[in-house]
Design an enzyme around this catalytic site. Structure first.
Site, mmCIF file in Angstrom:
data_model
loop_
_atom_site.group_PDB
_atom_site.id
_atom_site.type_symbol
_atom_site.label_atom_id
_atom_site.label_comp_id
_atom_site.label_asym_id
_atom_site.label_seq_id
_atom_site.Cartn_x
_atom_site.Cartn_y
_atom_site.Cartn_z
ATOM 1 C CG ASP A 7 -0.320 0.238 2.540
ATOM 2 O OD1 ASP A 7 0.939 0.287 2.609
ATOM 3 O OD2 ASP A 7 -1.050 0.398 3.532
ATOM 4 C CG HIS A 8 -0.607 4.755 1.710
ATOM 5 N ND1 HIS A 8 -1.723 3.929 1.822
ATOM 6 C CD2 HIS A 8 -0.476 5.362 2.924
ATOM 7 C CE1 HIS A 8 -2.222 4.044 3.029
ATOM 8 N NE2 HIS A 8 -1.486 4.907 3.736
ATOM 9 C CB CYS A 64 0.959 -2.408 4.647
ATOM 10 S SG CYS A 64 0.690 -3.513 6.045
ATOM 11 C CB THR A 66 1.841 -2.702 10.771
ATOM 12 O OG1 THR A 66 0.738 -3.180 9.979
ATOM 13 C CG2 THR A 66 1.475 -1.387 11.439
ATOM 14 N N GLY A 69 -1.764 -5.707 8.110
ATOM 15 C CA GLY A 69 -2.970 -5.717 7.290
ATOM 16 C C GLY A 69 -2.786 -6.456 5.985
ATOM 17 C CG HIS A 97 10.139 -24.786 11.686
ATOM 18 N ND1 HIS A 97 10.090 -24.770 13.058
ATOM 19 C CD2 HIS A 97 11.382 -25.222 11.364
ATOM 20 C CE1 HIS A 97 11.262 -25.178 13.554
ATOM 21 N NE2 HIS A 97 12.064 -25.452 12.542
ATOM 22 C CG HIS A 132 8.898 -28.619 10.332
ATOM 23 N ND1 HIS A 132 8.503 -28.109 11.547
ATOM 24 C CD2 HIS A 132 10.230 -28.871 10.426
ATOM 25 C CE1 HIS A 132 9.551 -28.026 12.348
ATOM 26 N NE2 HIS A 132 10.606 -28.492 11.693
#
Ligand SMILES: O=C[C@H](O)[C@H](O)[C@H](O)COP(=O)(O)O
Length: 146
Positions: A7-8, A64, A66, A69, A97, A132
């Site tokens: 995103d921006h 993004c 963080t 999202g 894993h 796994h």
């Protein structure tokens, strides 16, 4: 071929990672966004994830502010295991894993050099299989429970 999207908030880091990978001869297919103008991350995470899920791209990288999202958006697409990583050890372990097929990063969390390190580690680490594999199979079977 790597699907890449942001995103921006992730746009400047997306452009940096694209250039970084291009210098290594690795091509990205860019699913946007194309500027720092405010936009909504779900559509971009979905587009990159669909390219991975369909086999059009082998890997996906989504960014993004963080990383949260856009990783949630990617993980809504059937067949996707998108791992949000803020350090190379997590990138290594999620390949070893979880057999993650997409990497998410937060541009507000990791700097450019750390992001390069995370991407390199993610792309160069193999799935270990064994115990796994059983767990990843069980993970993906959840998609058929609903
Ligand atoms: O998980 C969401 C992402 O980090 C977004 O990049 C963030 O929420 C965008 O916020 P804003 O619209 O305030 O730039």
């Amino acid at each position: 071929m790597i699907a890449i999207a942001s995103d921006h908030g992730g746009y400047p880091l997306k452009e940096h990672i694209k250039a970084y990978l291009a210098a290594k001869g690795i091509t990205c297919q860019d699913f946007g966004t194309d500027s720092t103008e405010s936009c909504d991350y779900p559509a971009f995470g979905k587009a990159a994830a669909q390219a991975v899920a369909s086999g059009q791209c082998q890997w996906g990288i989504v960014i993004c502010t963080t990383g949260i999202g856009i990783s949630i958006a990617a993980n809504k697409v059937r067949g996707i295991r998108c791992a949000l990583c803020g350090d190379p050890l997590s990138a290594s372990l999620t390949r070893r894993h979880n057999n993650a097929n997409m990497l998410a990063m937060g541009a507000g969390i990791v700097g450019k050099n750390l992001a390069e390190n995370i991407v390199d580690t993610f792309l160069n680490t193999q799935f270990e299989g064994g115990r796994h594999e059983r767990r990843v199979n069980a993970l993906m079977a959840i998609e058929n429970d609903w």
